[in-house]
Write a protein that holds these residues in place. Structure first.
Motif, mmCIF file in Angstrom:
data_model
loop_
_atom_site.group_PDB
_atom_site.id
_atom_site.type_symbol
_atom_site.label_atom_id
_atom_site.label_comp_id
_atom_site.label_asym_id
_atom_site.label_seq_id
_atom_site.Cartn_x
_atom_site.Cartn_y
_atom_site.Cartn_z
ATOM 1 N N GLU A 2 0.835 -1.205 0.000
ATOM 2 C CA GLU A 2 0.000 0.000 0.000
ATOM 3 C C GLU A 2 0.871 1.257 0.000
ATOM 4 N N GLN A 3 1.920 1.257 0.808
ATOM 5 C CA GLN A 3 2.794 2.427 0.872
ATOM 6 C C GLN A 3 3.504 2.656 -0.464
ATOM 7 N N ILE A 4 3.906 1.580 -1.110
ATOM 8 C CA ILE A 4 4.586 1.694 -2.414
ATOM 9 C C ILE A 4 3.627 2.296 -3.445
ATOM 10 N N ALA A 5 2.368 1.846 -3.403
ATOM 11 C CA ALA A 5 1.372 2.389 -4.330
ATOM 12 C C ALA A 5 1.157 3.886 -4.068
ATOM 13 N N ASN A 6 1.171 4.290 -2.806
ATOM 14 C CA ASN A 6 0.997 5.715 -2.486
ATOM 15 C C ASN A 6 2.192 6.550 -2.944
ATOM 16 N N ILE A 7 3.401 5.970 -2.864
ATOM 17 C CA ILE A 7 4.587 6.680 -3.371
ATOM 18 C C ILE A 7 4.443 6.884 -4.875
ATOM 19 N N LYS A 8 3.981 5.847 -5.562
ATOM 20 C CA LYS A 8 3.780 5.943 -7.012
ATOM 21 C C LYS A 8 2.749 7.029 -7.322
ATOM 22 N N PHE A 9 1.676 7.088 -6.535
ATOM 23 C CA PHE A 9 0.634 8.090 -6.722
ATOM 24 C C PHE A 9 1.205 9.509 -6.583
ATOM 25 N N CYS A 10 2.049 9.729 -5.576
ATOM 26 C CA CYS A 10 2.660 11.046 -5.364
ATOM 27 C C CYS A 10 3.587 11.426 -6.521
ATOM 28 N N VAL A 11 4.310 10.433 -7.049
ATOM 29 C CA VAL A 11 5.192 10.709 -8.192
ATOM 30 C C VAL A 11 4.357 11.118 -9.394
ATOM 31 N N LYS A 12 3.222 10.415 -9.611
ATOM 32 C CA LYS A 12 2.341 10.751 -10.737
ATOM 33 C C LYS A 12 1.770 12.165 -10.577
ATOM 34 N N LEU A 13 1.571 12.636 -9.331
ATOM 35 C CA LEU A 13 1.082 13.992 -9.072
ATOM 36 C C LEU A 13 2.214 15.020 -9.149
ATOM 37 N N CYS A 35 13.137 6.426 5.440
ATOM 38 C CA CYS A 35 13.396 7.482 4.458
ATOM 39 C C CYS A 35 14.123 6.906 3.242
ATOM 40 N N THR A 36 15.076 6.021 3.488
ATOM 41 C CA THR A 36 15.841 5.409 2.399
ATOM 42 C C THR A 36 14.946 4.592 1.485
ATOM 43 N N GLN A 37 14.034 3.798 2.066
ATOM 44 C CA GLN A 37 13.126 2.985 1.257
ATOM 45 C C GLN A 37 12.186 3.869 0.438
ATOM 46 N N VAL A 38 11.655 4.895 1.065
ATOM 47 C CA VAL A 38 10.749 5.805 0.344
ATOM 48 C C VAL A 38 11.512 6.447 -0.814
ATOM 49 N N TYR A 39 12.737 6.887 -0.564
ATOM 50 C CA TYR A 39 13.541 7.527 -1.615
ATOM 51 C C TYR A 39 13.827 6.553 -2.762
ATOM 52 N N THR A 40 14.150 5.296 -2.403
ATOM 53 C CA THR A 40 14.426 4.285 -3.437
ATOM 54 C C THR A 40 13.215 4.093 -4.343
ATOM 55 N N TRP A 41 12.041 3.908 -3.735
ATOM 56 C CA TRP A 41 10.836 3.708 -4.545
ATOM 57 C C TRP A 41 10.462 4.980 -5.308
ATOM 58 N N PHE A 42 10.631 6.118 -4.674
ATOM 59 C CA PHE A 42 10.327 7.399 -5.323
ATOM 60 C C PHE A 42 11.175 7.541 -6.596
ATOM 61 N N ASN A 47 11.808 7.412 -12.482
ATOM 62 C CA ASN A 47 12.556 6.962 -13.663
ATOM 63 C C ASN A 47 11.719 6.105 -14.607
ATOM 64 N N GLY A 48 10.409 5.967 -14.331
ATOM 65 C CA GLY A 48 9.529 5.285 -15.270
ATOM 66 C C GLY A 48 9.065 3.905 -14.857
ATOM 67 N N ARG A 49 9.429 3.449 -13.726
ATOM 68 C CA ARG A 49 8.993 2.121 -13.289
ATOM 69 C C ARG A 49 7.491 2.134 -13.022
ATOM 70 N N GLU A 50 6.820 1.029 -13.395
ATOM 71 C CA GLU A 50 5.382 0.906 -13.173
ATOM 72 C C GLU A 50 5.049 -0.217 -12.186
ATOM 73 N N ASP A 51 5.908 -1.216 -12.115
ATOM 74 C CA ASP A 51 5.661 -2.400 -11.278
ATOM 75 C C ASP A 51 5.798 -2.075 -9.799
ATOM 76 N N LEU A 52 4.838 -2.518 -8.988
ATOM 77 C CA LEU A 52 4.865 -2.282 -7.551
ATOM 78 C C LEU A 52 5.619 -3.364 -6.791
ATOM 79 N N ASN A 53 5.888 -4.476 -7.437
ATOM 80 C CA ASN A 53 6.565 -5.591 -6.771
ATOM 81 C C ASN A 53 8.055 -5.313 -6.652
ATOM 82 N N ASP A 54 8.644 -5.809 -5.575
ATOM 83 C CA ASP A 54 10.070 -5.619 -5.330
ATOM 84 C C ASP A 54 10.879 -6.445 -6.327
ATOM 85 N N ASP A 55 12.100 -6.021 -6.597
ATOM 86 C CA ASP A 55 12.976 -6.751 -7.509
ATOM 87 C C ASP A 55 13.426 -8.058 -6.863
#
Length: 154
Positions: A2-13, A35-42, A47-55
């Motif tokens: 859920e948090q990863i999806a919200n980070i993606k939402f903020c990037v789209k905004l 903070c590090t995890q949020v920055y990594t996902w952000f 950079n164009g990633r769409e997938d929410l799943n971890d590598d």
């Protein structure tokens, strides 16, 4: 997730990282990603990633059937070896052992002369054997032997 999806939402905004992280802390509190995890996902989403799943992470590969894999390896590198444990086989004393036994007996007689209570400490004795105690366990005595090597047991 859920948090990863919200980070993606903020990037789209098109929000900045600092704003995104502040919102995440406000919504999730102590359960917020670091903070590090949020920055990594952000950065990934920026950079164009769409997938929410971890590598996938490198590491030990999964083994679906370990026994099957072990058997395949044995077939490939069959050295014709097997584990054999040492066995205690009784036998007659040789001349060197007889001499050593006499020396041990002399030591015992001398000890009894110096300490009369010594015999009270002896529990049992065996007339046919007098051998040195070796603390090696059966498992420690295991050796690898070739297929052509045979043990003859009396």
């Amino acid at each position: 997730m859920e948090q990863i999806a919200n980070i993606k939402f903020c990037v789209k905004l098109e929000q900045k990282f600092a704003e995104t992280y502040e919102l995440m802390k406000k919504v999730y509190g102590e359960d917020c990603m670091s903070c590090t995890q949020v920055y990594t996902w952000f950065t990934r989403f920026k950079n164009g990633r769409e997938d929410l799943n971890d590598d996938l992470r490198p590491g030990r590969p999964e083994a679906s059937n370990r026994a099957e894999l072990v058997e395949k390896v044995r077939e490939i590198i069959d050295l014709g070896k097997r584990k054999v444990c040492a066995r205690f086989v009784p036998h007659e004393l040789n001349e060197e052992q007889k001499i050593a036994r006499v020396e041990h007996c002399k030591d015992i007689v001398e000890t009894v002369e110096n300490n009369p209570d010594f015999l009270d400490s002896i529990i049992t004795g065996d007339e046919s054997w007098c051998f040195k105690y070796d603390p090696e366990t059966k498992r420690q005595s295991v050796e690898w032997k070739s297929k052509g090597y045979f043990y003859f047991q009396n």
